[in-house]
Design a protein around this motif. Structure first.
Motif, PDB file in Angstrom:
ATOM      1  N   ALA A 217       0.823  -1.210   0.000  1.00  0.00           N
ATOM      2  CA  ALA A 217       0.000   0.000   0.000  1.00  0.00           C
ATOM      3  C   ALA A 217       0.853   1.254   0.000  1.00  0.00           C
ATOM      4  O   ALA A 217       0.501   2.267  -0.622  1.00  0.00           O
ATOM      5  CB  ALA A 217      -0.920  -0.005   1.216  1.00  0.00           C
ATOM      6  N   SER A 218       2.017   1.214   0.674  1.00  0.00           N
ATOM      7  CA  SER A 218       2.863   2.404   0.795  1.00  0.00           C
ATOM      8  C   SER A 218       3.649   2.707  -0.473  1.00  0.00           C
ATOM      9  O   SER A 218       3.896   3.871  -0.799  1.00  0.00           O
ATOM     10  CB  SER A 218       3.828   2.224   1.974  1.00  0.00           C
ATOM     11  OG  SER A 218       3.126   2.053   3.190  1.00  0.00           O
ATOM     12  N   VAL A 219       4.067   1.667  -1.204  1.00  0.00           N
ATOM     13  CA  VAL A 219       4.887   1.907  -2.413  1.00  0.00           C
ATOM     14  C   VAL A 219       4.033   2.004  -3.661  1.00  0.00           C
ATOM     15  O   VAL A 219       4.555   2.371  -4.727  1.00  0.00           O
ATOM     16  CB  VAL A 219       5.941   0.792  -2.587  1.00  0.00           C
ATOM     17  CG1 VAL A 219       6.829   0.706  -1.352  1.00  0.00           C
ATOM     18  CG2 VAL A 219       5.286  -0.551  -2.888  1.00  0.00           C
ATOM     19  N   ALA A 220       2.731   1.694  -3.557  1.00  0.00           N
ATOM     20  CA  ALA A 220       1.879   1.704  -4.750  1.00  0.00           C
ATOM     21  C   ALA A 220       1.937   3.025  -5.522  1.00  0.00           C
ATOM     22  O   ALA A 220       2.021   3.006  -6.760  1.00  0.00           O
ATOM     23  CB  ALA A 220       0.439   1.358  -4.361  1.00  0.00           C
ATOM     24  N   PRO A 221       1.915   4.191  -4.850  1.00  0.00           N
ATOM     25  CA  PRO A 221       1.960   5.442  -5.624  1.00  0.00           C
ATOM     26  C   PRO A 221       3.279   5.659  -6.360  1.00  0.00           C
ATOM     27  O   PRO A 221       3.354   6.495  -7.274  1.00  0.00           O
ATOM     28  CB  PRO A 221       1.756   6.518  -4.540  1.00  0.00           C
ATOM     29  CG  PRO A 221       1.118   5.813  -3.399  1.00  0.00           C
ATOM     30  CD  PRO A 221       1.709   4.449  -3.427  1.00  0.00           C
ATOM     31  N   HIS A 222       4.338   4.935  -5.994  1.00  0.00           N
ATOM     32  CA  HIS A 222       5.656   5.145  -6.583  1.00  0.00           C
ATOM     33  C   HIS A 222       6.080   4.010  -7.501  1.00  0.00           C
ATOM     34  O   HIS A 222       7.146   4.063  -8.107  1.00  0.00           O
ATOM     35  CB  HIS A 222       6.714   5.278  -5.474  1.00  0.00           C
ATOM     36  CG  HIS A 222       6.363   6.287  -4.424  1.00  0.00           C
ATOM     37  ND1 HIS A 222       6.601   7.640  -4.580  1.00  0.00           N
ATOM     38  CD2 HIS A 222       5.765   6.142  -3.210  1.00  0.00           C
ATOM     39  CE1 HIS A 222       6.182   8.284  -3.487  1.00  0.00           C
ATOM     40  NE2 HIS A 222       5.674   7.398  -2.649  1.00  0.00           N
ATOM     41  N   ASP A 223       5.272   2.958  -7.585  1.00  0.00           N
ATOM     42  CA  ASP A 223       5.673   1.775  -8.348  1.00  0.00           C
ATOM     43  C   ASP A 223       5.236   1.913  -9.795  1.00  0.00           C
ATOM     44  O   ASP A 223       4.065   1.770 -10.126  1.00  0.00           O
ATOM     45  CB  ASP A 223       5.058   0.529  -7.713  1.00  0.00           C
ATOM     46  CG  ASP A 223       5.640  -0.746  -8.303  1.00  0.00           C
ATOM     47  OD1 ASP A 223       6.627  -0.648  -9.063  1.00  0.00           O
ATOM     48  OD2 ASP A 223       5.128  -1.834  -7.997  1.00  0.00           O
ATOM     49  N   GLU A 224       6.196   2.177 -10.663  1.00  0.00           N
ATOM     50  CA  GLU A 224       5.930   2.289 -12.102  1.00  0.00           C
ATOM     51  C   GLU A 224       6.826   1.285 -12.821  1.00  0.00           C
ATOM     52  O   GLU A 224       8.042   1.446 -12.876  1.00  0.00           O
ATOM     53  CB  GLU A 224       6.220   3.713 -12.598  1.00  0.00           C
ATOM     54  CG  GLU A 224       5.332   4.767 -11.947  1.00  0.00           C
ATOM     55  CD  GLU A 224       5.692   6.167 -12.412  1.00  0.00           C
ATOM     56  OE1 GLU A 224       6.663   6.282 -13.190  1.00  0.00           O
ATOM     57  OE2 GLU A 224       5.020   7.113 -12.000  1.00  0.00           O
ATOM     58  N   GLY A 225       6.225   0.287 -13.362  1.00  0.00           N
ATOM     59  CA  GLY A 225       6.994  -0.686 -14.132  1.00  0.00           C
ATOM     60  C   GLY A 225       7.755  -1.682 -13.289  1.00  0.00           C
ATOM     61  O   GLY A 225       8.817  -2.152 -13.709  1.00  0.00           O
ATOM     62  N   GLY A 226       7.258  -2.044 -12.116  1.00  0.00           N
ATOM     63  CA  GLY A 226       7.906  -3.078 -11.318  1.00  0.00           C
ATOM     64  C   GLY A 226       9.283  -2.687 -10.820  1.00  0.00           C
ATOM     65  O   GLY A 226      10.242  -3.451 -10.983  1.00  0.00           O
ATOM     66  N   ARG A 227       9.400  -1.541 -10.180  1.00  0.00           N
ATOM     67  CA  ARG A 227      10.697  -1.062  -9.681  1.00  0.00           C
ATOM     68  C   ARG A 227      11.001  -1.575  -8.276  1.00  0.00           C
ATOM     69  O   ARG A 227      12.045  -1.254  -7.710  1.00  0.00           O
ATOM     70  CB  ARG A 227      10.703   0.478  -9.659  1.00  0.00           C
ATOM     71  CG  ARG A 227      10.336   1.157 -10.978  1.00  0.00           C
ATOM     72  CD  ARG A 227      11.481   1.174 -11.953  1.00  0.00           C
ATOM     73  NE  ARG A 227      12.594   1.983 -11.514  1.00  0.00           N
ATOM     74  CZ  ARG A 227      12.694   3.308 -11.716  1.00  0.00           C
ATOM     75  NH1 ARG A 227      11.732   3.956 -12.330  1.00  0.00           N
ATOM     76  NH2 ARG A 227      13.765   3.951 -11.307  1.00  0.00           N
ATOM     77  N   PHE A 228      10.086  -2.368  -7.710  1.00  0.00           N
ATOM     78  CA  PHE A 228      10.264  -2.845  -6.338  1.00  0.00           C
ATOM     79  C   PHE A 228      10.307  -4.372  -6.315  1.00  0.00           C
ATOM     80  O   PHE A 228       9.544  -5.046  -7.026  1.00  0.00           O
ATOM     81  CB  PHE A 228       9.117  -2.370  -5.428  1.00  0.00           C
ATOM     82  CG  PHE A 228       9.112  -0.885  -5.200  1.00  0.00           C
ATOM     83  CD1 PHE A 228       9.786  -0.335  -4.125  1.00  0.00           C
ATOM     84  CD2 PHE A 228       8.421  -0.045  -6.061  1.00  0.00           C
ATOM     85  CE1 PHE A 228       9.761   1.026  -3.896  1.00  0.00           C
ATOM     86  CE2 PHE A 228       8.386   1.321  -5.841  1.00  0.00           C
ATOM     87  CZ  PHE A 228       9.069   1.857  -4.755  1.00  0.00           C
ATOM     88  N   GLU A 229      11.198  -4.888  -5.523  1.00  0.00           N
ATOM     89  CA  GLU A 229      11.211  -6.321  -5.222  1.00  0.00           C
ATOM     90  C   GLU A 229      10.887  -6.479  -3.743  1.00  0.00           C
ATOM     91  O   GLU A 229      11.627  -5.997  -2.880  1.00  0.00           O
ATOM     92  CB  GLU A 229      12.574  -6.931  -5.520  1.00  0.00           C
ATOM     93  CG  GLU A 229      12.623  -8.422  -5.225  1.00  0.00           C
ATOM     94  CD  GLU A 229      14.017  -8.992  -5.416  1.00  0.00           C
ATOM     95  OE1 GLU A 229      14.884  -8.715  -4.560  1.00  0.00           O
ATOM     96  OE2 GLU A 229      14.242  -9.678  -6.431  1.00  0.00           O
TER      97      GLU A 229
END
Length: 345
Positions: A217-229
């Motif tokens: 929920a916290s990284v959703a606004p910043h996740d563009e194109g699968g930048r998080f693992e």
């Protein structure tokens, strides 16, 4: 009532019912023969009435009527003139009519009496059932009232905690910003991060939230194109820790978007957490592929939030490693338990 209970026991057994009817008839007939020489004329049914009444009371209506028929025929044959015959004359008709009327009244009265006793017992059962139902309803009402008071205290507790955190976020954002518009933007973004964490908590009635739900929920606004693992075991954090972790992730993601791994097209963020011992918890935010960074020249509210405030919620500590390839933030502490939080309200 014991007589009625004994009568019910006899009526429940067919051998007892019909055995009692036969025995009562035999005793009545033998007694009538024994006292015949002592009785004046006109008493043919003297010993038979008690036999019919007792049989009907203890054995039931059918055995009582059978006993009445046997007694009536015996009295007619042996004790109503002309004796030892079933002759019919006005005297015989009057005697038989009298017998039938008395027996009918006795049988009907006994039947009504038993029916009244049965109805009384059924009414007692219904009353007991109603009383038990009322007790259950009263207990349920008391439990609902107790739950309502608990929910009111819980809501008050949650509101106070949330308002205190919002107050700290707003006051610190305003205190450390020279531009009011920029301060309002920072405060709004941080409050939205709290709101997303509260959504995760609301799904579990504010008892606890899964770390993966808070992170996503916290990284959703910043996740563009699968930048998080994102990786880690299933861990539930109590409410205060959940809100703190959400704020920390928001600050880290905001800084990564401005200066770190999310500020270019090749950066990447690894988020992982693990457990140690019975209550140990470690959370790691590791950036890579971003521009070269260095430790900020001054410590703002964001740094104090991630390195001081949030670790206090976890009864632990946090470090920020500003490596050339990207920031690595490590939070260690305890994950707490919803039960402990609830008992402290």
């Amino acid at each position: 009532m014991r007589l009625f209970e004994r009568a019910e026991a006899v009526r429940a057994s067919a051998p007892l019912r019909w055995g009692l009817a036969a025995g009562a008839f035999a005793v009545a007939l033998a007694t009538r023969f024994a006292v015949d020489h002592l009785l004046p004329a006109g008493f043919p049914y003297l010993t038979f009435f008690p036999a019919v009444i007792l049989t009907t009371f203890f054995a039931g209506t059918r055995p009582g009527l059978a006993c009445a028929a046997a007694c009536g025929l015996s009295a007619w044959f042996w004790f109503i003139a002309p004796f030892e015959s079933f002759a019919v004359n006005p005297f015989v008709l009057v005697a038989l009519g009298f017998y039938v009327c008395i027996i009918w009244v006795d049988v009907v009265l006994i039947h009504v009496l038993h029916a009244a006793v049965i109805e009384l017992k059924e009414e007692k059962v219904r009353s007991n059932a109603l009383l038990e139902s009322q007790k259950l309803l009263l207990a349920d009402q008391k439990e609902r009232e107790r739950q309502r008071r608990i929910l009111q205290r819980e809501l008050s507790h949650r509101m106070k905690n949330t308002l205190a955190m919002v107050q700290a976020v707003v006051s610190q954002s305003l205190r450390n910003a020279s531009d009011p518009a920029k301060a309002a933007e920072l405060a709004s973004a941080r409050i939205m991060a709290l709101a997303r964490a509260q959504d995760a908590l609301t799904a579990t009635s504010w008892s606890a939230a899964e770390v993966v739900d808070i992170v996503e929920a916290s990284v959703a606004p910043h996740d563009e194109g699968g930048r998080f693992e994102i990786s880690g075991p299933s861990v539930r954090l109590e409410a205060q820790r959940s809100l703190g972790l959400a704020l920390a992730i928001h600050e880290l993601a905001t800084n990564a978007t401005k200066y770190g791994a999310l500020s270019n097209t090749s950066g990447f963020v690894s988020i992982r957490w693990d457990l140690s011992g019975s209550d140990g918890f470690r959370f790691v935010w590791a950036e890579s592929g971003g521009p070269a960074i260095g430790e900020p020249p001054r410590s703002g509210f964001g740094s104090r939030l991630t390195l001081r405030v949030v670790p206090n919620y976890f009864a632990g500590s946090a470090i920020a490693d500003y490596a050339r390839d990207g920031l690595t933030y490590t939070l260690t502490g305890t994950r707490g338990s919803p039960e402990a939080e609830e008992s402290g309200h």
